[in-house]
Design a protein around this motif. Structure first.
Motif, PDB file in Angstrom:
ATOM      1  N   ARG A  59      38.264  53.656  66.920  1.00  0.00           N
ATOM      2  CA  ARG A  59      37.243  52.907  66.178  1.00  0.00           C
ATOM      3  C   ARG A  59      36.150  53.905  65.817  1.00  0.00           C
ATOM      4  NH1 ARG A  59      36.004  47.993  70.060  1.00  0.00           N
ATOM      5  NH2 ARG A  59      36.206  49.683  71.530  1.00  0.00           N
ATOM      6  N   ILE A  60      36.044  54.194  64.532  1.00  0.00           N
ATOM      7  CA  ILE A  60      35.096  55.184  64.041  1.00  0.00           C
ATOM      8  C   ILE A  60      33.998  54.458  63.265  1.00  0.00           C
ATOM      9  CG2 ILE A  60      34.831  57.323  62.718  1.00  0.00           C
ATOM     10  CD1 ILE A  60      37.037  57.610  64.821  1.00  0.00           C
ATOM     11  N   GLU A  61      32.744  54.727  63.622  1.00  0.00           N
ATOM     12  CA  GLU A  61      31.604  54.138  62.911  1.00  0.00           C
ATOM     13  C   GLU A  61      30.902  55.227  62.129  1.00  0.00           C
ATOM     14  OE1 GLU A  61      28.952  51.813  65.282  1.00  0.00           O
ATOM     15  OE2 GLU A  61      30.603  50.930  66.419  1.00  0.00           O
ATOM     16  N   GLY A  62      30.903  55.088  60.820  1.00  0.00           N
ATOM     17  CA  GLY A  62      30.251  56.066  59.966  1.00  0.00           C
ATOM     18  C   GLY A  62      31.269  56.916  59.233  1.00  0.00           C
ATOM     19  N   GLN A  63      30.761  57.957  58.608  1.00  0.00           N
ATOM     20  CA  GLN A  63      31.597  58.847  57.792  1.00  0.00           C
ATOM     21  C   GLN A  63      31.341  60.295  58.185  1.00  0.00           C
ATOM     22  OE1 GLN A  63      33.377  57.978  54.590  1.00  0.00           O
ATOM     23  NE2 GLN A  63      33.464  55.984  55.540  1.00  0.00           N
ATOM     24  N   GLY A  64      32.358  61.123  58.023  1.00  0.00           N
ATOM     25  CA  GLY A  64      32.207  62.558  58.228  1.00  0.00           C
ATOM     26  C   GLY A  64      32.032  62.953  59.683  1.00  0.00           C
ATOM     27  N   PRO A  65      31.680  64.216  59.932  1.00  0.00           N
ATOM     28  CA  PRO A  65      31.599  64.758  61.292  1.00  0.00           C
ATOM     29  C   PRO A  65      30.567  64.086  62.191  1.00  0.00           C
ATOM     30  CG  PRO A  65      31.538  66.520  59.657  1.00  0.00           C
ATOM     31  CD  PRO A  65      31.454  65.224  58.917  1.00  0.00           C
ATOM     32  N   SER A  66      29.571  63.420  61.587  1.00  0.00           N
ATOM     33  CA  SER A  66      28.549  62.770  62.417  1.00  0.00           C
ATOM     34  C   SER A  66      28.878  61.306  62.726  1.00  0.00           C
ATOM     35  CB  SER A  66      27.178  62.873  61.750  1.00  0.00           C
ATOM     36  OG  SER A  66      27.213  62.224  60.501  1.00  0.00           O
ATOM     37  N   ALA A  67      30.041  60.830  62.274  1.00  0.00           N
ATOM     38  CA  ALA A  67      30.480  59.464  62.610  1.00  0.00           C
ATOM     39  C   ALA A  67      30.682  59.367  64.123  1.00  0.00           C
ATOM     40  CB  ALA A  67      31.779  59.138  61.877  1.00  0.00           C
ATOM     41  N   ARG A  68      30.474  58.178  64.659  1.00  0.00           N
ATOM     42  CA  ARG A  68      30.621  57.942  66.104  1.00  0.00           C
ATOM     43  C   ARG A  68      32.059  57.555  66.431  1.00  0.00           C
ATOM     44  NH1 ARG A  68      26.830  60.100  69.179  1.00  0.00           N
ATOM     45  NH2 ARG A  68      24.946  60.137  67.944  1.00  0.00           N
TER      46      ARG A  68
END
Length: 141
Positions: A59-68
């Motif tokens: 489960r990824i929240e956000g986009q790119g390398p700074s996503a959680r």
């Protein structure tokens, strides 16, 4: 770079002198974890290389390398459910960049798992770490 949840596990392991007690604690961690819905126990979430059945659902929240990063996991073996709970404590809430920077063998080594897991369990744990890293790398872009 371990999370507070992982540090708590490491502290508990230091407190428990006997490996049998540590083993029981790992199983307790697995019992406390919520079960993965049957609908997500599919080939796409299955981790290959484990002697037991293992599923990891990212489960990824956000986009790119700074996503959680977060994930749910499950296994048909209680000790493996506990290992999933330990990995959850190690990785959940980190950014994808941080997930990729975690030195999992060193962090897990602090728990003494390497000396006490069978080679099959160690291989399975390594396969789960590799899957988590792969998911993070793919999502980071």
């Amino acid at each position: 770079m371990a999370s507070a949840a992982f540090e708590e596990i490491a502290d508990t392991f230091e407190f428990l002198d006997d490996w049998e007690d540590r083993y029981r604690h790992v199983i307790e961690l697995g019992r406390a974890m919520p079960a993965l819905d049957e609908a997500f126990r599919v080939p796409a979430t299955k981790v290959e290389g484990c002697a037991s059945q293992v599923w990891l659902l990212p489960r990824i929240e956000g986009q790119g390398p700074s996503a959680r990063f977060d994930f749910q996991g499950d296994s048909d073996a209680m000790i493996v459910r506990g290992l999933i709970a330990i990995l959850h404590a190690l990785y959940s809430g980190l950014t994808l960049r941080e997930v990729l920077a975690v030195e999992a063998p060193a962090e897990l080594g602090r728990l003494g798992l390497n000396e006490h897991l069978s080679s099959q369990r160690s291989n399975g744990l390594r396969a789960m770490v590799e899957r988590i890293r792969k998911l993070a790398a793919e999502s980071a872009g």
